[in-house]
Enzyme design. Structure first.
Site, PDB file in Angstrom:
ATOM      1  N   HIS A   1     -71.196 -18.327   5.374  1.00 56.70           N
ATOM      2  CA  HIS A   1     -72.736 -17.970   5.013  1.00 56.70           C
ATOM      3  C   HIS A   1     -73.727 -18.207   6.278  1.00 56.70           C
ATOM      4  CE1 HIS A   1     -74.761 -17.365   1.275  1.00 56.70           C
ATOM      5  NE2 HIS A   1     -75.037 -18.719   0.899  1.00 56.70           N
TER       6      HIS A   1
ATOM      7  N   ASN B   1     -78.922 -15.502  -2.446  1.00 54.71           N
ATOM      8  CA  ASN B   1     -80.028 -16.273  -2.972  1.00 54.71           C
ATOM      9  C   ASN B   1     -80.836 -16.291  -1.695  1.00 54.71           C
ATOM     10  OD1 ASN B   1     -79.394 -16.853  -5.470  1.00 54.71           O
ATOM     11  ND2 ASN B   1     -77.940 -18.497  -4.935  1.00 54.71           N
TER      12      ASN B   1
ATOM     13  N   ASN C   1     -81.138 -20.898   0.212  1.00 55.43           N
ATOM     14  CA  ASN C   1     -81.939 -20.796  -0.894  1.00 55.43           C
ATOM     15  C   ASN C   1     -83.519 -20.607  -0.645  1.00 55.43           C
ATOM     16  OD1 ASN C   1     -79.230 -20.450  -1.648  1.00 55.43           O
ATOM     17  ND2 ASN C   1     -79.384 -22.045  -3.210  1.00 55.43           N
TER      18      ASN C   1
ATOM     19  N   ASP D   1     -74.807 -12.697   5.344  1.00 55.49           N
ATOM     20  CA  ASP D   1     -73.458 -12.330   4.904  1.00 55.49           C
ATOM     21  C   ASP D   1     -73.628 -11.518   3.597  1.00 55.49           C
ATOM     22  OD1 ASP D   1     -74.878 -15.153   3.786  1.00 55.49           O
ATOM     23  OD2 ASP D   1     -72.775 -14.850   2.570  1.00 55.49           O
TER      24      ASP D   1
END
Length: 188
Positions: free
Chosen positions: A19, A112, A66, A91
């Site tokens: 991530h 997100n 997020n 990513d």
């Protein structure tokens, strides 16, 4: 000014996870362009400098993935950066590990961090550098996969993808983004 934003999660436990390829790319740009990320404001770590005659802002939101928009929108407003000068690096599960794909706009595609940016910016119309991380295998949960580290076998592919992303970012300083997109999306 052109803003390059790498998405990721702050903290040692998230370093070098799938991530965080956006953060890894910003770190490489910071080294290559000699722009230290020595400023902190709006829940982000960032630095400014000049590259190829362009004023550049490098950003790593420190809000967790997020909530990335909570950092990016205030920085864009503070520096008066138009949306067409925003370049986001992140990513992508839908691309094979090590592949990069550039695009000019679009939906969040289930990401997100991108969803937060679209929500806070009020528009999906910003340039994107997507770095493939592949999909989880053998029933592994997506959250465990994206927060996991790359395997030894994946390391060379990810290193190449980050290098290609750095090259694409450099090209985006001097060429129209559609031209950069056409050049880099052709590469395998």
């Amino acid at each position: 000014m052109i803003a390059f934003v790498g998405l990721g999660n702050p903290g040692k436990e998230y370093e070098k996870t799938r991530h965080n390829v956006g953060f890894m790319t910003i770190d490489e740009l910071s080294k290559k362009w000699d722009i230290p990320l020595n400023q902190s404001k709006f829940h982000g770590q960032f630095g400014t400098g000049f590259v190829s005659g362009q004023k550049v802002l490098l950003v790593k939101p420190l809000t967790y993935m997020n909530l990335s928009g909570e950092c990016v929108r205030p920085l864009m407003d503070y520096y008066d950066i138009p949306l067409e000068h925003l370049k986001v690096i992140y990513d992508d599960l839908d691309l094979p590990t090590g592949r990069i794909r550039l695009r000019t706009k679009g939906s969040a595609g289930g990401h997100n961090g991108i969803k937060s940016l679209i929500q806070h910016l009020g528009s999906p119309e910003f340039d994107r550098f997507r770095i493939g991380i592949g999909r989880p295998q053998n029933g592994m949960k997506v959250v465990d996969y994206v927060l996991g580290r790359f395997s030894e076998e994946e390391q060379p592919d990810i290193a190449s993808a980050i290098q290609a992303s750095v090259e694409a970012c450099e090209a985006a300083l001097t060429k129209p983004f559609l031209e950069v997109m056409n050049d880099f999306n052709k590469k395998v």
